[in-house]
Design a protein around this motif. Structure first.
Motif, PDB file in Angstrom:
ATOM      1  N   LEU A 181       0.821  -1.215   0.000  1.00 47.31           N
ATOM      2  CA  LEU A 181       0.000   0.000   0.000  1.00 47.31           C
ATOM      3  C   LEU A 181       0.852   1.261   0.000  1.00 47.31           C
ATOM      4  CD1 LEU A 181      -2.811  -1.123   2.456  1.00 47.31           C
ATOM      5  CD2 LEU A 181      -2.897  -1.004  -0.043  1.00 47.31           C
ATOM      6  N   TRP A 182       1.946   1.246   0.744  1.00 48.27           N
ATOM      7  CA  TRP A 182       2.826   2.414   0.784  1.00 48.27           C
ATOM      8  C   TRP A 182       3.456   2.674  -0.587  1.00 48.27           C
ATOM      9  CZ3 TRP A 182       3.688   6.670   3.230  1.00 48.27           C
ATOM     10  CH2 TRP A 182       4.858   7.381   2.973  1.00 48.27           C
TER      11      TRP A 182
ATOM     12  N   VAL B  82       3.007   5.942  -3.081  1.00 49.94           N
ATOM     13  CA  VAL B  82       4.131   6.727  -3.603  1.00 49.94           C
ATOM     14  C   VAL B  82       4.043   6.816  -5.130  1.00 49.94           C
ATOM     15  CG1 VAL B  82       6.642   6.769  -3.889  1.00 49.94           C
ATOM     16  CG2 VAL B  82       5.652   6.248  -1.661  1.00 49.94           C
ATOM     17  N   ALA B  83       3.783   5.669  -5.771  1.00 55.02           N
ATOM     18  CA  ALA B  83       3.666   5.647  -7.234  1.00 55.02           C
ATOM     19  C   ALA B  83       2.469   6.478  -7.697  1.00 55.02           C
ATOM     20  CB  ALA B  83       3.539   4.207  -7.734  1.00 55.02           C
TER      21      ALA B  83
ATOM     22  N   PHE C 190       4.481  -0.241 -10.239  1.00 59.30           N
ATOM     23  CA  PHE C 190       5.489  -0.004  -9.218  1.00 59.30           C
ATOM     24  C   PHE C 190       6.137  -1.320  -8.833  1.00 59.30           C
ATOM     25  CE2 PHE C 190       1.411  -0.657  -7.236  1.00 59.30           C
ATOM     26  CZ  PHE C 190       1.655  -1.376  -6.089  1.00 59.30           C
ATOM     27  N   LYS C 191       7.240  -1.227  -8.090  1.00 56.05           N
ATOM     28  CA  LYS C 191       7.977  -2.416  -7.653  1.00 56.05           C
ATOM     29  C   LYS C 191       7.993  -2.472  -6.135  1.00 56.05           C
ATOM     30  CE  LYS C 191      11.350  -1.981 -11.310  1.00 56.05           C
ATOM     31  NZ  LYS C 191      12.776  -1.833 -11.576  1.00 56.05           N
ATOM     32  N   LEU C 192       8.108  -3.694  -5.650  1.00 60.14           N
ATOM     33  CA  LEU C 192       8.193  -3.944  -4.220  1.00 60.14           C
ATOM     34  C   LEU C 192       9.316  -4.935  -3.976  1.00 60.14           C
ATOM     35  CD1 LEU C 192       6.760  -3.626  -1.414  1.00 60.14           C
ATOM     36  CD2 LEU C 192       5.563  -5.736  -1.992  1.00 60.14           C
TER      37      LEU C 192
ATOM     38  N   LYS D 143       0.914  -3.668 -10.410  1.00 56.50           N
ATOM     39  CA  LYS D 143       0.205  -2.550 -11.027  1.00 56.50           C
ATOM     40  C   LYS D 143      -1.065  -2.288 -10.238  1.00 56.50           C
ATOM     41  CE  LYS D 143      -2.578  -4.924 -14.547  1.00 56.50           C
ATOM     42  NZ  LYS D 143      -2.855  -5.061 -15.981  1.00 56.50           N
ATOM     43  N   ALA D 144      -1.525  -1.059 -10.316  1.00 57.05           N
ATOM     44  CA  ALA D 144      -2.763  -0.654  -9.663  1.00 57.05           C
ATOM     45  C   ALA D 144      -3.638   0.048 -10.691  1.00 57.05           C
ATOM     46  CB  ALA D 144      -2.467   0.272  -8.491  1.00 57.05           C
ATOM     47  N   LEU D 145      -4.910  -0.287 -10.675  1.00 57.52           N
ATOM     48  CA  LEU D 145      -5.882   0.340 -11.564  1.00 57.52           C
ATOM     49  C   LEU D 145      -6.900   1.094 -10.723  1.00 57.52           C
ATOM     50  CD1 LEU D 145      -6.672  -2.618 -13.994  1.00 57.52           C
ATOM     51  CD2 LEU D 145      -5.164  -0.681 -14.408  1.00 57.52           C
TER      52      LEU D 145
END
Length: 82
Positions: free
Chosen positions: A27-28, A32-33, A45-47, A61-63
């Motif tokens: 989530l963090w 940020v992304a 984004f990467k984790l 990825k987030a949609l």
């Protein structure tokens, strides 16, 4: 599946990794992304996660899309998922 990213294996658990901690990290990094995305509906984004004795980067990825009642919804998934 994203649950494989969230749920640490036994070796990672011994190194202090928890589901709550990994979920917080997802989530963090997503937040940020999102701040850097300039309003795009899809962000990537990467984790960094501990897997076994190694560390590796996982791409996510987030949609952002409307929900059933047109409310804003964010769905986080692996890049090849829909």
């Amino acid at each position: 599946m994203l649950t494989e990213v969230i749920t640490p294996d036994e070796i990672a658990k011994k190194k202090g990794q928890t589901e709550a901690g990994r979920l917080w990290d997802v989530l963090w990094m997503c937040s940020v992304a999102a701040r850097c995305s300039k309003g795009q509906a899809e962000i990537r984004f990467k984790l960094e996660v501990v897997k076994g004795k190694c560390r590796e980067f996982v791409k996510l990825k987030a949609l952002c899309h409307p929900g059933d009642k047109e409310e804003p919804v964010i769905t986080i998934m692996l890049p090849d998922e829909d």
